[in-house]
Every structure is written in C-alpha cells, then in structure tokens.
Design an enzyme around this catalytic site. Structure first.
Site, mmCIF file in Angstrom:
data_model
loop_
_atom_site.group_PDB
_atom_site.id
_atom_site.type_symbol
_atom_site.label_atom_id
_atom_site.label_comp_id
_atom_site.label_asym_id
_atom_site.label_seq_id
_atom_site.Cartn_x
_atom_site.Cartn_y
_atom_site.Cartn_z
ATOM 1 N N LYS A 26 0.833 -1.736 0.064
ATOM 2 C CA LYS A 26 0.151 0.142 -0.192
ATOM 3 C C LYS A 26 0.881 1.050 0.143
ATOM 4 C CE LYS A 26 -3.645 -0.252 2.086
ATOM 5 N NZ LYS A 26 -5.273 0.503 2.892
ATOM 6 N N ARG A 49 -3.509 3.028 8.379
ATOM 7 C CA ARG A 49 -3.985 1.433 8.300
ATOM 8 C C ARG A 49 -2.248 1.037 8.093
ATOM 9 N NH1 ARG A 49 -8.441 2.791 4.356
ATOM 10 N NH2 ARG A 49 -8.640 4.446 4.756
ATOM 11 N N GLY A 78 -8.065 -6.933 4.633
ATOM 12 C CA GLY A 78 -9.063 -7.620 5.550
ATOM 13 C C GLY A 78 -8.835 -8.206 6.735
ATOM 14 N N MET A 90 -5.583 -7.386 9.344
ATOM 15 C CA MET A 90 -5.035 -5.628 9.656
ATOM 16 C C MET A 90 -6.140 -5.575 10.489
ATOM 17 S SD MET A 90 -1.038 -6.759 9.378
ATOM 18 C CE MET A 90 -1.200 -6.501 7.303
ATOM 19 N N ARG A 112 -3.122 -1.714 -6.475
ATOM 20 C CA ARG A 112 -2.856 -2.228 -5.852
ATOM 21 C C ARG A 112 -2.527 -3.429 -6.907
ATOM 22 N NH1 ARG A 112 -5.326 -4.867 -0.429
ATOM 23 N NH2 ARG A 112 -7.888 -4.524 -1.538
ATOM 24 N N HIS A 145 -14.424 -8.545 1.115
ATOM 25 C CA HIS A 145 -12.996 -8.718 1.959
ATOM 26 C C HIS A 145 -13.249 -11.040 1.184
ATOM 27 C CE1 HIS A 145 -11.748 -5.317 4.314
ATOM 28 N NE2 HIS A 145 -11.431 -5.401 3.476
ATOM 29 N N SER A 186 14.197 -43.308 -16.424
ATOM 30 C CA SER A 186 14.102 -42.294 -16.302
ATOM 31 C C SER A 186 13.324 -42.282 -14.580
ATOM 32 C CB SER A 186 11.867 -42.532 -16.351
ATOM 33 O OG SER A 186 11.281 -42.225 -15.861
ATOM 34 N N CYS A 197 9.097 -40.080 -13.757
ATOM 35 C CA CYS A 197 7.853 -40.265 -14.092
ATOM 36 C C CYS A 197 7.053 -40.772 -12.468
ATOM 37 C CB CYS A 197 8.118 -41.214 -14.830
ATOM 38 S SG CYS A 197 9.034 -42.826 -14.132
ATOM 39 N N TYR A 209 12.909 -34.741 -20.527
ATOM 40 C CA TYR A 209 11.735 -34.210 -20.012
ATOM 41 C C TYR A 209 11.246 -34.659 -18.637
ATOM 42 C CZ TYR A 209 11.027 -39.674 -19.683
ATOM 43 O OH TYR A 209 11.200 -40.957 -19.796
HETATM 44 C C1 PEP Z 1 8.509 -43.990 -8.629
HETATM 45 O O1 PEP Z 1 8.668 -45.390 -7.577
HETATM 46 O O2 PEP Z 1 8.945 -43.112 -8.624
HETATM 47 C C2 PEP Z 1 7.703 -44.543 -9.775
HETATM 48 C C3 PEP Z 1 7.375 -43.411 -11.211
HETATM 49 O O3 PEP Z 1 7.305 -45.741 -9.730
HETATM 50 P P1 PEP Z 1 5.733 -46.098 -8.614
HETATM 51 O O4 PEP Z 1 5.255 -45.315 -7.947
HETATM 52 O O5 PEP Z 1 4.978 -47.496 -9.759
HETATM 53 O O6 PEP Z 1 6.564 -47.252 -7.759
#
Ligand code: PEP
Ligand code: MG
Length: 904
Positions: A28, A98, A107, A109, A365, A483, A795, A862, A882
């Site tokens: 503010k 304020r 709202g 404070m 703001r 608020h 992975s 993954c 990825y």
């Molecule tokens: C993991 O272990 O990160 C994985 C993707 O395999 P899961 O969750 O199937 O053990």
C-alpha cells in the site's frame, strides 16, 4: 539493524518511496508513493517501514529511538499539504492509520480512521464543516474502531463470544435505531449521535476499565501500535499460514490525511478493478456508495451500487451507477484507470473517495483475480501490446491453471432446472455440496471428506479457515469487493455473495429462500460464474475446451525447453493426456490393467500366474494373459499415434494380487487343478515382511524370465502390427527397481532374444525401440555410469527414490510426515515436492555419471514430482529432457517448464 530512514512521506506530486519498495513500505505504502509521483491525487501521508515492525517485535513492542521525531516531521508535511493542523482546535487535521504488508492480506489486519477527534477539536470541525451530524458520526466511528482495535484487540483482551466492545457498541446503536423507529444509520441526527457517543465512552470505560483517549497524539500512537500488533492477530496469522507468507516480513503502517466520502450527496466512496476480476473482461468494474466511508463498501453491510452502466447485472440493474450520478468525476476516475494500467501494465484494484466532488485515490494494488480472469487479462493485454509474451506466460501461476482445469456445472443439467436464487458471481466455476452455517463446521465436515458449501449471512474475514475448507461459499449480503470475496477469488474458490433472497439463520442452522427451507446437510449447487444457486446436487464437467486456454498454452510451449509426457496406463487416459498436450507416455504401469474397468479376466490370469509353482504352470497362465497385455499395449500406442510410449515391465507387489475371498480362492485353485490346502500354502509363501523392498520390479523378471518375455513379446508384436496398419509405434522398454548393472544386462539379453524371435516370425528386419531403466534405488544413482552402459534412457522414479533415500515408507508416511511439517522439521511433504537438497543430489549425481558414460542418454522423471511446479523447476535446471505426470497435471507441467526456462 534499523536503517536511518524509517518514515517515508508522500503527497502532492511527490513520493519519497516508489512502487519498487514493497519490502520496506508494504504494497500500500509503495503504491501510494508511486501514485503521488504520477501526479494522481492522493491525500498526503507517510509510511512507517516494515523494518520498524521487525524492531517492534524484536524489542518488546517498543520503537527505535528517533521514530517520534521522524513522525512529527512527516506530520508537519501533511499539515502543510492539507492546510490543517493535527490537534488544532480551529482547523484540525484528521488521520487514517492503516496496515500494509508486502503482499496483500485483505481485511486481515487493522485500521483506525478519524484519528484526531477530541473534545478540543470537535467544536472547531463542526464550525468549519457546518455539519454537526457529520462530525459526530465520524466521532462515533472513531470510538467504535479505536476501542475495538487499540483498546481491546491490541491489548490482547479476548472477550467472550458476542461480548466484544465493538459488538456491544453496535448493539447500542441498533437499540437507538429501534427505539426511534429508524431504518438506517443515516436517520440518526446530530443530537442522537452526540448522545450515543457519550454513552459509548461510558461503556468503554466500564468494559475496558480505561477512558477513551481524548488526546490526538495518544490516539495516533495507539493506532500505530495497534496496526503493528495486528500483524500477529489471529486472522493475520491464519491467513499467512494458508498463503505461505513468512511471519518475519512484518507490516508497514500508513498514516494519511483523512478524506471523507460521507460529507453529503456530493461525497462518495468506492472500490474498483480496472478489469473484471472474475472473468477478466476489459471493463471498468467496481462498486460505490454515496455519502459513505470506505468500510461501508468492503464490510459488506450495504449492497453497493455498480460503477457504470456497462457492468450492471441482473442483481443491480435498478441501482444508480457512479457514471450516471457523477459523470465528471467518473470520467476523471476512468482516466486514472487508464493511466494506472499503462504504468503498472497489469489489472489493478483501487480504492477511491470523493469528498464534496473532489476525487482522491486511497489505494492501488495489483488485483487478485480468478484463474480464468488471469488468463483472459494476460491474453488481452498481450493483444493490446501492454505486455509481451514472456510476461503473459509468467502471469498465470500453475495453481491458477489448475483452477482453470476445475469443473463447472454441466450446462445441460443446469438448463433443465429452476434457479433457486441469484447473487453476485464473486468466484467462478461450479461447486455442489452439503450446506453448513459456520466456519468451524465447514472445517470439520471437510475433514470427513464431505463436499461442503459454507452459507453465511455476510462475508467475514474471521471465516478464512472455513472458507478454505469449503468447496464453495454463499452469502446473503456483501459485494464483489467485500473482503471474503477477494480472498475466495484469490484461492480460486467458487463463491456467490450478495444473494439477497437468502434468509440465513446461523443459530438455527437453516436457510430460507422464499417458501423453501434448507437445513444443515442439504445439498445445493452453485454456478459461481453466473451467480446462480440451485437446490440439490447438479453434475459438474471439465472446463478445458476454452480456445483462449489453447492459445495461451501454445505460447507457453514456445518458451519451454523440457518435454512433457504423461503417466497413463489406458488408451482413455492417453487420449485425455494428448488433449492436454502430452508429448508421449513417460510411464505405462503394466500392472494397472489389473485394476478397474474390464480387469476381471486379465486379473484372473495374473493371479494364476502368481500362484503358479512350476514354470510350465506359469507359462500356461502367461499365455492366457498375453492377449490382454498385447491389446492394452497396442491400443495405447495407437492412441499416442507415433509418440514415444515407455512401457514399464510388471512391478506389482505380488501379495496384493492374491484374492482374499474364499470363493475367488476356490475358483483359482480349481482352475490350476490344485487343492485348497496347496493353494493356501502357495499364497502363504508369497507373504513378505517388507514388500516394498521385496520380490518386485526387475527381481521378478530375474526369477521368472518368462514373465518379462511375455510382456516384451506383446510390445514387439503390437508395434509390428501397428506399423502394418500404417500407424507409427515408438515403444520404450523400461525395467523397474534396478540397482545393479547386471540386472539390466540380464533383461537385455532376454529382450534381444525375443526381438530376434518376433522379427523372424513376423518377417520384419527391424522394430524401432529403446531400452532403458528407472532410476529409483539410491544404489542406481551411485553406479549410474555403469548402468548407462546398458540403458539408453533413465527415468527417475522419485517416489521410490524418496522412499529409499529418506527411509520413509511410502505407504506409512501418514503417521509422521504431517507432524514433521507442522513442527517445521520438513518444509513440505517430500513425496509431493522433491527434496532438492537431499534426493536432488542423487538425481544430479546420476545425471552426471549417466551422461559421462553415454552422452546421448535420454533423461526423464516419472515419479509424482513430474507434475509439481517447484520440482519441474528443479528438473529444468538439472537438465532433464522431459517430465512425466498424470494427465490433468500435463498443462501445469508445461506452464511450470516455460516459467522455469524464463527464470533463466
Ligand atoms: C516411482 O517410484 O517414482 C515410480 C514412478 O514408480 P511407482 O510409483 O510405480 O513405484
Ligand atoms: Mg517405483
């Protein structure tokens, strides 16, 4: 250390601070200074910095030396600017005090207005304004606010429910109105107010044991201290916990000359957004009230008027707009809107007051908005050339994107039912659930996994925890800028306010609408996008078919470097993930075909395979299983249409698949041609003490190579058949739970054997595929260079890597991780957000070692972390190719990846 400068003045065309100084001056204060610099009319004032707040808490609630002198000097500047003096009997200056923290906490404070009114200044002000009623009304507001905020809350007094001083004074006010037959506060005349204030003061003395201070300076310092104290008030602490705002930021205090929106019909006050905060529509959107003070608009006590004609809705069409009531002032305000948007290049939330025809800006703001509005505003501002693409990508947070993916009420179902009531669409999307009437009930019911709608008479910031827990919020009173509406919108909650047809009785826990009565636990459905309320529970649908969303995501994709794949095990999930922009499947968990829809037959075959004792038995069961596996593999590759699909070979906890029901067990035994006794023995033998570290993953493929062979054969045959059908197939075979290079070599030899066999039998020269492994065992990270000699890709299975890195059982963390977080031993659940400093080291070590051995090694993740924005940033920095996550998180990962790339 407190720096020498602690007090920053702002006034006509001049500000000692600016918008970049939010850490020091709070949002503010920094923006008031910036507006002053832009020659926008701002009542003069000064900001006491957040460093003073830090000092205050670090030194037993005292101030640094010299602060009083700095405040005096700045006060003199305000006096000069206003041509008035603080405490002067003839021409007194009044002040507002304020709070203002770095990030807005609407709202949460405290505020004290009209500071400086006392027995010595009252007569002078009456003489000057020739408006005794106005002066005494201002005085009664001061007494109410000050006794509540300074004398009660800041003093740490916690009155019993309904016995707070403000409540008591409010009641006295209501009693007078009732006794005199008045409808609204405006009916009270000067004599009523004078009498009431005198009685207020007596009550304050009785309840709080102290006189209301009659010295303007004492009021000023009381107010400053109370604002600092409100940083650690209950509401503020709860809000900070939910929003993740650090406790040590502190608040600044803004002391500013009062301007009055309640000096008669040429005065007014309002709050506005430079664009619609719920939808993003490029229309000046706000609310105002004539002859009122700011708190009247935001507290949700009176339903306010619309700002202009263009934004009138069904609920407020009959009310007068500022545009039609005060056209010149409205035009001036609209010009300021344009100037501010150009300068800040964002949608802003502003507060203004009109005192006898003169416009003053009290605050600006960056405005809180829904995910939908964020998307639309970013895309509009891009088209208007106010911002560039990179800025547009940075504007939408992954959490807001998540909100965009959330459901809306199914329009088909909605078309077929009668609306129960209509209100203001404060937070869009849909919500259906059981109604509750108190914040604590909302919290309790949500804990029981119930979907709840919090129904309240009016929006009240004390309800934050309940609002957070509820699926949707519905109130009878209040406006779009109250608020609670702001807070709900910031969280992306479905919210309808100002629904005047509702009669809420929180004590009796009933809701009446016309002649219908609903009780606690009854179902309602809210369409927060339109402000419609329905009785009963209507179905919800996904909101992602929005073309704006598609355009935005196309821009996002220009800036990201990380690929985004999905974890999907069925053709349906694969198709859904492709719609969300997945560029392949990073994890197909084969065992998932044995759960859920159509799994009965393959599950039976799998169970036979598990219970088999001899290789011959097992091979027979595997032959039965083969067509199911091949079909799923083939349909999934077909759905991905040439994009890579990583098939992870079976990684099932075997014992989980042994049936418990006697009937199922008998069926299996007879199909295997074994006795019940023999069955029990074999099932017993499968029991493991520690299955997570037991006979799973590659270990299964080593002990029973025929299990891996069957899967690999299914993958190769499916790939050949797809190619013959004119489709593309790009399978990647992934071996789970590997910690030793020799495990991977063993399975590779098997893969090569099956490859040659399928090529020969199906008369093809080659089947393109990759062979790789999950990296999910700490040892695999340590010997990643060896493993990369065989693996063409890694992975990271960060679920298991976290489990085994921490030694925290994935299945048992519920017993202690919540305590770890509560006690701040861990900042976050490491199974949700990757532990970058610990497990992250294992990942980076494996990357370095792996790439050293095989420079073209493909790297992905993954584990669940692949869809967590903070972890995606880490993956970007670590140089993965990825991330892979569940279908609904694919857009979130794409955005997080682009934002990581733009963060440099
Ligand atoms: C993991 O272990 O990160 C994985 C993707 O395999 P899961 O969750 O199937 O053990
Ligand atoms: Mg795993």
């Amino acid at each position: 250390m407190v720096k020498a400068k602690r007090v920053y003045f702002f006034g006509k065309d001049r500000g000692e601070g600016d918008a970049s100084m939010k850490e020091l001056l709070g949002g503010k204060g920094a923006n008031l200074a910036e507006m002053a610099r832009l020659a926008i009319p701002v009542p003069p004032g000064f900001t006491i910095s957040t460093e003073v707040c830090t000092y205050f808490y670090g030194h037993g609630r005292t101030y640094p030396e010299g602060l009083a002198a700095d405040v005096d000097q700045a006060l003199r500047e305000i006096e000069k600017g206003m041509g008035q003096r603080f405490g002067d009997p003839e021409n007194p200056l009044l002040l507002s005090i304020r709070s203002g923290s770095r990030s807005s906490m609407p709202g949460m404070m405290e505020t004290v207005l009209n500071v400086g009114l006392s027995s010595s200044t009252l007569p002078g002000l009456v003489k000057k304004t020739k408006n005794e009623r106005f002066v005494y009304d201002a005085y009664r507001r001061l007494v109410m606010m000050y006794s509540d905020v300074v004398m009660e809350k800041a003093a740490g007094i916690e009155p019993a429910e309904g016995r707070g001083i403000r409540h008591q004074l409010d009641q006295m006010l209501s009693e007078v109105k009732k006794a005199k037959g008045y409808k609204s506060d405006a009916d009270l005349d000067a004599a009523d107010l004078r009498d009431l204030v005198a009685r207020f003061k007596t009550r304050v003395r009785e309840v709080l044991g102290k006189d209301f201070p009659d010295d303007p300076r004492e009021q000023l310092w009381g107010g400053i201290g109370a604002v600092f104290a409100s940083w650690n008030g209950k509401r503020a602490v709860s809000y900070r916990r939910i929003e993740g705002i650090p406790d040590d930021w502190g608040t600044a205090v803004n002391v500013q000359a009062m301007v009055f929106g309640n000096m008669g019909d040429t005065s007014a006050t309002g709050v506005a957004f430079t664009r619609n905060p719920a939808t993003g529509e490029n229309l000046f959107y706000g609310e105002w009230l004539p002859n009122a003070q700011g708190e009247d608009v935001v507290a949700g006590i009176r339903t306010p008027n619309p700002l202009n004609e263009a934004t009138k809705g069904e609920h407020n069409r009959h009310l007068p707009s500022l545009e039609s009531t005060m056209p010149t002032t409205y035009r001036e305000l609209d010009l300021i809107r344009v100037k501010l948007e150009k300068h800040f290049t964002d949608m802003l939330d502003i507060e203004f007051t009109i005192q006898e025809g003169r416009l003053w800006m009290l605050q600006c703001r960056v405005g809180k908005r829904t995910g939908t509005a964020t998307l639309n505003i970013a895309m509009d501002m891009l088209a208007e050339k106010l911002i560039d693409e990179k800025t547009a990508v940075k504007r939408l947070s992954p959490a807001q994107l998540d909100e965009l993916l959330h459901p809306i009420v199914d329009p088909k179902a909605e078309a077929g039912v009668q609306r129960l009531a209509g209100g203001l669409p404060a937070g869009p999307g849909g919500a259906a659930g059981q109604i509750v009437f108190t914040a604590s009930d909302a919290v309790a019911w949500a804990k029981e996994k119930k979907h709840v709608l919090l129904v309240r008479e009016e929006t009240n910031p004390e309800d934050v925890e309940g609002m957070r827990a509820a699926d949707g919020i519905l109130t009878a009173r209040g406006g779009m800028t109250s608020h609670a509406a702001l807070v709900a919108r910031g969280w992306g909650k479905c919210c309808i306010v100002g629904c005047s047809a509702l009669h809420v009785d929180a004590r009796a826990k009933t809701l009446k609408v016309g002649d219908r009565t609903f009780v606690e636990g009854d179902y309602l459905t809210l369409n927060g996008t339109k402000g419609y309320v329905y009785a009963g529970e209507l179905p919800m649908i996904s909101s992602t078919e929005n073309p704006r969303f598609m355009q935005f995501m196309a821009i996002v994709d220009k800036y990201r470097k990380l690929g985004v794949r999905t974890n999907a095990d069925t053709p349906e999930d694969a198709a859904q993930a492709r719609k969300f922009g997945a560029e392949g499947i990073g994890l197909f968990r084969t065992e998932h075909m044995f759960y859920g829809k159509n799994s009965e037959k393959p599950l039976f075959a799998l169970r036979k395979m598990i219970i088999s004792k001899t290789e011959a038995e097992r091979r027979k069961a595997l032959d039965e299983l083969f067509p199911y596996v091949k079909k799923d593999v083939k349909d999934t590759m077909a759905a991905m249409d040439g994009l890579p699909v990583t098939f992870r070979l079976l990684d099932p906890p075997l014992h989980e698949f042994v049936p418990h029901q006697a009937e199922e067990r008998a069926k299996l035994a007879s199909s295997l041609g074994i006795s019940a006794d023999e069955f029990e023995k074999r099932a017993e033998a499968l029991h493991e003490t520690n299955p997570m570290m037991g006979h799973r993953g590659v270990r299964l493929g080593i002990t029973y190579p025929e299990v891996s062979e069957m899967q690999v054969r299914a993958i190769f045959e499916a790939a050949v058949e797809l190619t013959r059908e004119g489709k593309k197939a790009l399978p990647e075979i992934m071996i789970p739970v590997v910690g030793i290079k020799a495990e991977l070599d063993h399975q590779r030899a098997l893969v090569d054997r099956v490859y040659a066999e399928v090529c020969g039998r199906m008369s093809v020269k080659e089947i393109p595929f990759l062979y790789g492994t999950m990296i999910e065992i700490p040892r695999a990270c340590l010997v990643a260079d060896q493993i990369a000699e065989t693996a063409e890709f890694f992975s990271f299975g960060t679920n298991d890597l976290t489990q085994m890195g921490f030694g925290f059982s994935r299945d048992d963390i519920g017993g202690f991780v919540p305590d770890y977080i509560e006690k701040k031993i861990l900042a976050a659940d490491p199974f949700q957000t990757l532990d970058q400093e610990g497990i992250g080291q294992l990942v980076t070590m494996a990357i370095q070692k792996g790439r050293a051995a095989r420079p073209k090694l493909k790297l992905g993740i993954c584990g669940e972390h692949g869809g967590d924005p903070a972890s995606v940033h880490f993956c970007h920095r670590a140089g993965l190719n990825y991330v892979s996550c569940s279908p609904y998180r694919v857009p979130i990962a794409r955005l997080a990846a682009a934002q990581a790339a733009l963060a440099g």
